[in-house]
Write an enzyme that holds these catalytic residues in place. Structure first.
Site, PDB file in Angstrom:
ATOM      1  N   MET A  30       0.858  -1.194   0.000  1.00  0.00           N
ATOM      2  CA  MET A  30       0.000   0.000   0.000  1.00  0.00           C
ATOM      3  C   MET A  30       0.894   1.244   0.000  1.00  0.00           C
ATOM      4  O   MET A  30       0.462   2.329   0.392  1.00  0.00           O
ATOM      5  CB  MET A  30      -0.934  -0.014   1.210  1.00  0.00           C
ATOM      6  CG  MET A  30      -1.866  -1.212   1.184  1.00  0.00           C
ATOM      7  SD  MET A  30      -3.420  -0.943   2.040  1.00  0.00           S
ATOM      8  CE  MET A  30      -2.844  -0.668   3.683  1.00  0.00           C
ATOM      9  N   ALA A  32       4.171   3.797   1.009  1.00  0.00           N
ATOM     10  CA  ALA A  32       4.896   4.227   2.207  1.00  0.00           C
ATOM     11  C   ALA A  32       5.970   3.181   2.519  1.00  0.00           C
ATOM     12  O   ALA A  32       6.050   2.640   3.623  1.00  0.00           O
ATOM     13  CB  ALA A  32       3.939   4.428   3.389  1.00  0.00           C
ATOM     14  N   HIS A  34       9.264   0.905   3.171  1.00  0.00           N
ATOM     15  CA  HIS A  34      10.420   0.946   4.070  1.00  0.00           C
ATOM     16  C   HIS A  34      11.293  -0.255   3.729  1.00  0.00           C
ATOM     17  O   HIS A  34      10.966  -1.027   2.802  1.00  0.00           O
ATOM     18  CB  HIS A  34       9.958   0.921   5.529  1.00  0.00           C
ATOM     19  CG  HIS A  34       9.031  -0.203   5.841  1.00  0.00           C
ATOM     20  ND1 HIS A  34       9.444  -1.502   5.981  1.00  0.00           N
ATOM     21  CD2 HIS A  34       7.683  -0.228   5.978  1.00  0.00           C
ATOM     22  CE1 HIS A  34       8.411  -2.267   6.227  1.00  0.00           C
ATOM     23  NE2 HIS A  34       7.321  -1.521   6.223  1.00  0.00           N
ATOM     24  N   HIS A  37       9.745  -3.699   3.007  1.00  0.00           N
ATOM     25  CA  HIS A  37       9.196  -3.921   1.661  1.00  0.00           C
ATOM     26  C   HIS A  37      10.329  -4.176   0.661  1.00  0.00           C
ATOM     27  O   HIS A  37      10.219  -5.048  -0.216  1.00  0.00           O
ATOM     28  CB  HIS A  37       8.443  -2.679   1.169  1.00  0.00           C
ATOM     29  CG  HIS A  37       7.205  -2.369   1.931  1.00  0.00           C
ATOM     30  ND1 HIS A  37       7.068  -1.246   2.707  1.00  0.00           N
ATOM     31  CD2 HIS A  37       6.019  -3.026   2.015  1.00  0.00           C
ATOM     32  CE1 HIS A  37       5.869  -1.218   3.248  1.00  0.00           C
ATOM     33  NE2 HIS A  37       5.203  -2.288   2.855  1.00  0.00           N
ATOM     34  N   GLY A 149       5.345 -10.547   3.916  1.00  0.00           N
ATOM     35  CA  GLY A 149       6.205 -10.506   5.098  1.00  0.00           C
ATOM     36  C   GLY A 149       5.588 -11.191   6.301  1.00  0.00           C
ATOM     37  O   GLY A 149       4.384 -11.081   6.547  1.00  0.00           O
ATOM     38  N   ASP A 152       3.210  -9.551   9.216  1.00  0.00           N
ATOM     39  CA  ASP A 152       1.749  -9.637   9.211  1.00  0.00           C
ATOM     40  C   ASP A 152       1.370 -11.118   9.228  1.00  0.00           C
ATOM     41  O   ASP A 152       0.847 -11.653   8.247  1.00  0.00           O
ATOM     42  CB  ASP A 152       1.188  -8.938   7.968  1.00  0.00           C
ATOM     43  CG  ASP A 152       1.480  -7.454   8.002  1.00  0.00           C
ATOM     44  OD1 ASP A 152       1.005  -6.778   8.924  1.00  0.00           O
ATOM     45  OD2 ASP A 152       2.208  -6.971   7.119  1.00  0.00           O
ATOM     46  N   GLN A 155      -2.217 -12.062   8.427  1.00  0.00           N
ATOM     47  CA  GLN A 155      -2.531 -11.783   7.022  1.00  0.00           C
ATOM     48  C   GLN A 155      -2.003 -12.922   6.138  1.00  0.00           C
ATOM     49  O   GLN A 155      -2.691 -13.414   5.238  1.00  0.00           O
ATOM     50  CB  GLN A 155      -1.891 -10.453   6.618  1.00  0.00           C
ATOM     51  CG  GLN A 155      -1.942 -10.161   5.134  1.00  0.00           C
ATOM     52  CD  GLN A 155      -1.608  -8.715   4.817  1.00  0.00           C
ATOM     53  OE1 GLN A 155      -2.459  -7.859   4.914  1.00  0.00           O
ATOM     54  NE2 GLN A 155      -0.376  -8.436   4.424  1.00  0.00           N
ATOM     55  N   ARG A 189       4.493   2.587   9.900  1.00  0.00           N
ATOM     56  CA  ARG A 189       3.956   3.399  10.997  1.00  0.00           C
ATOM     57  C   ARG A 189       5.044   3.948  11.913  1.00  0.00           C
ATOM     58  O   ARG A 189       4.774   4.868  12.689  1.00  0.00           O
ATOM     59  CB  ARG A 189       3.003   2.552  11.842  1.00  0.00           C
ATOM     60  CG  ARG A 189       1.767   2.176  11.074  1.00  0.00           C
ATOM     61  CD  ARG A 189       1.007   1.094  11.801  1.00  0.00           C
ATOM     62  NE  ARG A 189      -0.096   0.649  10.977  1.00  0.00           N
ATOM     63  CZ  ARG A 189      -1.350   0.621  11.366  1.00  0.00           C
ATOM     64  NH1 ARG A 189      -1.676   0.997  12.565  1.00  0.00           N
ATOM     65  NH2 ARG A 189      -2.285   0.202  10.556  1.00  0.00           N
TER      66      ARG A 189
HETATM   67  O1  PAF Z   1       0.073  -5.691   3.854  1.00  0.00           O
HETATM   68  C1  PAF Z   1      -0.379  -4.809   3.113  1.00  0.00           C
HETATM   69  O2  PAF Z   1       0.283  -3.804   2.832  1.00  0.00           O
HETATM   70  C2  PAF Z   1      -1.792  -4.954   2.540  1.00  0.00           C
HETATM   71  O3  PAF Z   1      -2.635  -5.556   3.456  1.00  0.00           O
HETATM   72  C3  PAF Z   1      -1.819  -5.684   1.193  1.00  0.00           C
HETATM   73  C4  PAF Z   1      -1.365  -7.118   1.298  1.00  0.00           C
HETATM   74  C5  PAF Z   1      -0.949  -4.946   0.192  1.00  0.00           C
HETATM   75  C6  PAF Z   1      -3.254  -5.689   0.656  1.00  0.00           C
HETATM   76  O4  PAF Z   1      -3.745  -4.412   0.477  1.00  0.00           O
END
Ligand code: PAF
Length: 282
Positions: A30, A32, A34, A37, A149, A152, A155, A189
């Site tokens: 999304m 921003a 760092h 990523h 990653g 999360d 997720q 964040r």
């Molecule tokens: O982890 C994130 O940045 C978001 O949840 C993702 C996987 C890009 C989905 O919008």
């Protein structure tokens, strides 16, 4: 680096890659960005011929419209970072590309408890939105490898469930959490932490690590309670601190050998919500 802004452009490009038999690695973000990523980009590059990164601030995963509004969008800097890291393609769709009004993108999939516990309890609807957008992005990008990653953790567990349930033709690769030298997990964040909270925030990783070291000395529930209290004692405001089964994410009553186990937490450092986890048994 190629910048693709719409689905028509993406389609042509992907078709060419497929014709050439090139393997596509995909890192959804999304923005921003760092170092966490960027490390995902590097790990995708190590496994694939071409790396596609997406930047899309997905409205359907925000349960608070104010949060969506204030989500940082430092796009010029993001582009520079991706270029310097060797990303091949940046896909930056609009909301209409991901959710065209004439297309039903609703995902009829119920992961049950997996999306109800921990983050699901405090961010209702969040994972439904994450699954919806990741499914849509996978349909469009058609990657061979999806890189996400471990920070999360929940997720990743939800996306793994979705890939298995829908038999999506993609391999999920989970990259280890990138940390600052004091242990704080890298996150978009962190820049919002004041000096005071930045100095306190490493307690989260220290506490998670202490839980790992004490595993087996007390029942998981008691260890988790002690972790929760340690965060409170440092001035943080924990929402949850759980020792859970690494696959079902349900609380564990006792330590079982050969069972994946993880300790996960979310805590407020001032007005910044941080999440982190440590794997206790792989
Ligand atoms: O982890 C994130 O940045 C978001 O949840 C993702 C996987 C890009 C989905 O919008």
């Amino acid at each position: 680096m190629l910048l693709i802004r719409n689905n028509a452009g993406l389609k042509v490009f992907i078709a060419q890659l497929q014709k050439n038999g090139q393997r596509i690695g995909f890192v959804p973000t999304m923005g921003a960005l760092h170092e966490g990523h960027l490390s995902l980009i590097q790990q995708a590059a190590a496994q694939c011929d071409v790396v596609v990164c997406s930047i899309f601030v997905n409205p359907t995963q925000f349960n608070d419209p104010a949060d969506l509004e204030k989500y940082p969008r430092p796009i010029t800097r993001d582009i520079e970072l991706l270029q310097a890291t060797g990303c091949d393609v940046l896909y930056m769709p609009d909301v209409e590309d991901i959710y065209p009004p004439d297309l039903d993108t609703t995902l009829r999939l119920n992961p049950g408890k997996l999306i109800e516990v921990m983050e699901g309890e405090f961010r209702p609807g969040h994972f439904e939105g994450v699954m919806q957008v990741v499914k849509r992005l996978l349909d469009l990008v058609t990657p061979d490898v999806l890189v996400m990653g471990q920070k999360d953790y929940q997720q990743v567990a939800v996306i793994r469930f979705m890939i298995q349930k829908l038999r999506l033709p993609v391999t999920l690769y989970v990259a280890e959490t990138e940390r600052e030298t004091d242990g704080l997990a890298k996150s978009s964040r962190n820049v919002r932490l004041t000096q005071k909270w930045r100095s306190i925030a490493p307690v989260i990783y220290q506490t998670l690590s202490a839980t790992r070291d004490k595993l087996g000395t007390l029942p998981p529930k008691q260890l988790a309670e002690a972790g929760f209290r340690a965060l409170e004692a440092a001035g943080l405001r924990p929402e949850y601190y759980r020792i859970v089964d690494g696959v079902t994410l349900l609380d564990l009553e006792k330590v079982a050998k050969n069972k994946p186990m993880v300790v996960c937490t979310a805590a407020w450092a001032g007005d910044v919500r941080l999440i982190d986890n440590v794997i206790l048994q792989p």
